[in-house]
Write an enzyme that holds these catalytic residues in place. Structure first.
Site, PDB file in Angstrom:
ATOM      1  N   THR A 191       0.514   4.756   0.732  1.00 42.40           N
ATOM      2  CA  THR A 191       0.534   5.683   1.851  1.00 42.40           C
ATOM      3  C   THR A 191       0.906   4.955   3.135  1.00 42.40           C
ATOM      4  O   THR A 191       0.322   3.938   3.473  1.00 42.40           O
ATOM      5  CB  THR A 191      -0.838   6.357   2.023  1.00 42.40           C
ATOM      6  OG1 THR A 191      -1.164   7.028   0.817  1.00 42.40           O
ATOM      7  CG2 THR A 191      -0.809   7.353   3.163  1.00 42.40           C
TER       8      THR A 191
ATOM      9  N   ASP B 174      -1.965  -0.346   6.258  1.00 46.10           N
ATOM     10  CA  ASP B 174      -2.239   0.198   7.584  1.00 46.10           C
ATOM     11  C   ASP B 174      -3.684   0.660   7.734  1.00 46.10           C
ATOM     12  O   ASP B 174      -4.127   0.956   8.831  1.00 46.10           O
ATOM     13  CB  ASP B 174      -1.293   1.362   7.906  1.00 46.10           C
ATOM     14  CG  ASP B 174      -1.418   2.502   6.900  1.00 46.10           C
ATOM     15  OD1 ASP B 174      -2.231   2.387   5.960  1.00 46.10           O
ATOM     16  OD2 ASP B 174      -0.699   3.503   7.046  1.00 46.10           O
TER      17      ASP B 174
ATOM     18  N   ASP C   8       0.875  -1.162   0.000  1.00 44.63           N
ATOM     19  CA  ASP C   8       0.000   0.000   0.000  1.00 44.63           C
ATOM     20  C   ASP C   8       0.921   1.222   0.000  1.00 44.63           C
ATOM     21  O   ASP C   8       1.915   1.237   0.708  1.00 44.63           O
ATOM     22  CB  ASP C   8      -0.874  -0.037   1.254  1.00 44.63           C
ATOM     23  CG  ASP C   8      -1.891   1.075   1.275  1.00 44.63           C
ATOM     24  OD1 ASP C   8      -2.363   1.447   0.199  1.00 44.63           O
ATOM     25  OD2 ASP C   8      -2.200   1.570   2.368  1.00 44.63           O
TER      26      ASP C   8
END
Length: 826
Positions: free
Chosen positions: A339, A582, A337
């Site tokens: 970010t 996250d 991912d």
């Protein structure tokens, strides 16, 4: 609002402070905190201190003993009460009665090994427990009208628990407040679609919030909660469900099958057929049975895993399931991912471009109000707040929020409605331009150029009508572009390069614009970053999706369900997939991936389903986990070959002794000495040494294809020397001389196996092999050690003959290992 603000482009950056509830009509004031409002619900302000104390006294506490590791009692039981320890224990007791202490040394070695295993696992337990406390999410609970974070085990019956996107429902309850609250119950029911919750609806522990916010009243706590038993079981320290562990179990099963009939035959041969001294026959029988057991192999595997946990713990990496260390080492595709993984959480606004003649000052006022209206800003909104703080130029008061639309990964935008200073109502959306603008809009070309530079672009659009009206986004009027620059993680480039060197494919999967993500990945040196694909054009057929995944490296505008489908598509092609993330939008993919990796600052839901949690939030820790896994797998494969070579030659020697009707050549003391010098001590160092070899599948086959020929050659050479020595020596002391010659051959052949396994050589590996050779030489030349181990080479002819046979066996070993290597690969 109680909802956590999410990135308008599809990413979530958790970690913002918990908010208090904001009344929909409250005037925005950045200076004074907003108090918890009366909501009409009798429990809105939570329990009082007295009520909490009363419930604690009644035992109505969430006291589920969720442990990250086995208890000390379980550790001792698992290390002491094993099948092979039982066998060896019985043999040890027998030897203590019928033979000198030298022949009982193998029992003391087992005691020492078991003690080492207990100590190492206890160290790992303490590391896991301390890290689990550090990484534990703390829910926000209202008590005495104040919202505060407490530990999960401190929740009592009747507590009011606040919820925001990414928060896990920790106990069962009933919704008290709901603000577009959507809860994903897939971890419990298997149903992936979020469920919209309203006041009075039940919520189950183990589910998590995907959008909106609210609060619920705890109705079941402790072991009564729906997911309590599941959570406890899932978080236990385990050493199962790994190829390494299951492979060793398979090997031990076959060893047991071989050992039982062979041992029976040996007992009959030594005690019945041969008319020898009873105690000496018993000693030689035990000497034939004990080395068949690869007892140290299980111990060393446990120790290697445990030490791996301790090593990673020092790097702030929480391994929630031990096989994850091994699993990540076998991964050949890592899905990232963007970010929080490639970029840091913070962003900076580089430019705001008004569209369609919009007044720049008015646009700034809208952004200022949007920032002030959200109590849980993410990275994008925080950048807007930093650039346009409430109370700055143009003021910040006078606008009141009347409605808010929480972010949804499916929508990729959020919004808010206001009553402006002059009483004019207005509603705004902030989100992904390519979602809010129609295809072919000229502004998209302008945005594309910005994305190609790695910049993130958000669109501010005005809604004509109600914020949540059907089709509100399609009719929104573009007002301004907000251009943000992401902060790259300084260590991300090195980490991507590491995976490239290790032939691990890296796929960047993001909710952001694909071109923008590709530009960021390109800056970090990701191979194939120019191969980008917008997930809205991703084929839905699993096979076609798998092809698209293999051909491209960067994917943008990916929905949570697509992330899950992408992982499944890669797995369908035989790939072992790791997924990092996250945000709550990553949970489904993390759950289905072979290895899920969560950032420590990620949502509670991601940490709950991940096998590995990077508590320091550093993607650069992953190579350490991969390296640790490779060290464990590579080294255990090496030492397993040592142990199983001994098992093979011990079984064959016993069979040959039975077939030829001769005394077993060794006493237990001889094989204790050989095992210590050629297996025990070297295996301990080799199992914990650095090892960067890429993990290979088929552990059992890889070990046995080397152990079987090595064991056969060692047994044949040893028995040949023994038979020659039986013809060479005669008279009193002949058996001791024959045993010494056979021991010399077996030691030299075993040392050559060790020398092969120790490759590639380093100074310490060479030193290890030489030290073991010197240890045996000392035994041969020091008189009291000769007597202690009953080893004395008689004459020169037979000892040199034993050496010659060992040299021939060593040459045969080299040939067989190279033949296996060429035929099956290293």
């Amino acid at each position: 609002m109680t909802q956590r603000a999410l990135d308008s482009s599809g990413e979530q950056t958790p970690g913002s402070p918990r908010p208090t509830k904001i009344d929909a009509g409250a005037e925005l004031d950045p200076v004074h905190p907003v108090e918890l409002p009366p909501s009409g619900h009798p429990d809105a302000t939570g329990l009082t201190t007295a009520e909490v104390a009363e419930r604690v006294a009644r035992g109505e506490v969430n006291d589920v003993p969720v442990r990250s590791s086995r208890s000390l009692t379980e550790i001792v039981r698992a290390n002491v009460f094993t099948r092979f320890n039982l066998i060896i224990g019985v043999l040890w007791v027998i030897m203590l009665f019928v033979a000198p202490i030298q022949d009982s040394l193998f029992g003391f070695v087992i005691v020492a090994n078991t003690g080492i295993g207990i100590i190492q696992e206890w160290r790992a337990k303490k590391t896991l427990d301390s890290l689990a406390v550090i990484g534990e999410a703390k829910p926000t609970v209202r008590r005495d009208g104040v919202a505060a974070e407490i530990s999960t085990h401190e929740i009592v019956l009747g507590d009011v628990v606040e919820l925001g996107p990414g928060d896990k429902v920790v106990v069962d309850g009933t919704v008290a407040e709901a603000d577009s609250l959507e809860i994903d119950e897939s971890l419990l029911t298997g149903e992936a679609d979020p469920v919209l919750k309203r006041a009075g609806d039940p919520v189950m522990s183990g589910s998590f919030v995907v959008a909106g916010g609210g609060a619920f009243t705890a109705t079941k706590v402790g072991r009564e909660a729906y997911a309590a038993q599941l959570a406890e079981e899932a978080s236990r320290f385990t050493l199962v469900h790994s190829e390494l562990r299951s492979g060793i179990s398979t090997i031990l099963k076959y060893v047991t099958w071989m050992m039982v009939p062979t041992a029976i035959g040996l007992i009959i041969s030594q005690l019945v057929v041969k008319d020898n001294n009873f105690k000496d026959s018993v000693a030689r029988t035990v000497g034939g049975i004990v080395p068949m057991i690869p007892e140290g192999l299980v111990l060393l595997t446990s120790v290697a895993f445990a030490i791996g946990v301790v090593r990673l713990g020092r790097k702030q990496c929480l391994v929630q399931e031990l096989p994850a260390i091994e699993g990540l080492a076998r991964v050949d595709v890592v899905c990232l991912d963007k970010t929080g993984t490639l970029t840091e959480g913070g962003m900076d606004i580089t430019e705001v471009r008004p569209l369609g003649g919009s007044d720049e000052a008015y646009v700034h006022q809208v952004l200022r109000s949007l920032g002030s209206s959200d109590p849980r800003p993410n990275a994008s909104l925080q950048a807007i707040i930093d650039a346009y703080p409430a109370g700055g130029e143009g003021g910040g008061k006078g606008w009141t929020v009347t409605d808010a639309m929480p972010f949804s990964s499916a929508r990729k935008y959020s919004g808010a409605a206001f009553t402006e200073t002059d009483g004019t109502p207005s509603a705004w959306l902030l989100g992904a331009p390519d979602v809010l603008l129609p295809d072919g809009d000229g502004t998209l070309t302008e945005i594309e150029h910005l994305n190609e530079q790695g910049l993130r672009v958000l669109l501010l659009a005005r809604v004509r009508g109600e914020l949540d009206a059907p089709g509100a986004a399609e009719g929104a009027e573009p007002t301004a572009l907000v251009v943000l620059e992401q902060r790259l993680r300084p260590d991300a480039g090195e980490t991507l390069a590491y995976f490239a060197q290790q032939n691990v494919a890296t796929k960047v999967i993001s909710g952001d614009n694909a071109v923008s993500v590709g530009a960021v990945a390109g800056k970090l040196g990701l191979a194939g970053a120019e191969n980008t694909l917008d997930a809205r054009r991703m084929p839905t057929d699993p096979d076609e999706m798998a092809t698209a995944m293999e051909e491209n490296a960067v994917f943008g505008r990916v929905t949570p369900q697509q992330k899950r489908d992408m992982v499944a598509a890669l797995q369908s092609r035989g790939h072992t997939v790791a997924m990092t993330g996250d945000g709550v939008n990553d949970v489904l993919a993390l759950k289905d991936a072979d290895i899920g990796v969560s950032m420590g600052s990620g949502s509670e839901a991601t940490r709950a389903v991940a096998q590995i949690v990077l508590l320091n939030n550093s993607f650069a820790t992953l190579p350490s986990v991969v390296a640790e896994g490779r060290r464990v797998i590579g080294n255990i494969t090496r030492v397993a070959t040592l142990f199983l070579t001994k098992t093979v030659y011990s079984v064959l020697l016993a069979i040959l002794v039975v077939c030829f009707q001769v005394e077993y050549p060794f006493l237990p003391r001889h094989l204790t000495l050989l095992s210590t010098l050629t297996i025990g001590v070297p295996a301990f160092f080799l199992a914990l040494a650095p090892n960067k070899e890429r993990a290979q599948p088929h552990f059992v086959r890889r070990v046995m294809r080397y152990a079987i020929p090595s064991g056969v050659i060692a047994a044949a050479a040893t028995f040949t020397t023994y038979l020659v020595a039986r013809h060479h020596y005669s008279g009193p002391g002949a058996l001791e001389a024959e045993t010494s010659a056979a021991t010399l051959t077996l030691f030299l052949v075993s040392m050559w196996v060790l020398a092969i396994i120790a490759r590639p050589y380093t100074w310490w590996r060479i030193g290890l092999v030489v030290a073991m050779g010197l240890g045996f030489l000392i035994v041969l030349v020091v008189p009291w050690l000769q007597d202690f181990f009953a080893l004395k080479l008689v004459g020169t002819t037979m000892p040199w003959g034993a050496v010659g046979i060992a040299v021939a066996a060593a040459a045969l070993l080299e040939f067989s290992w190279r033949l296996v290597g060429r035929r099956f690969g290293a």
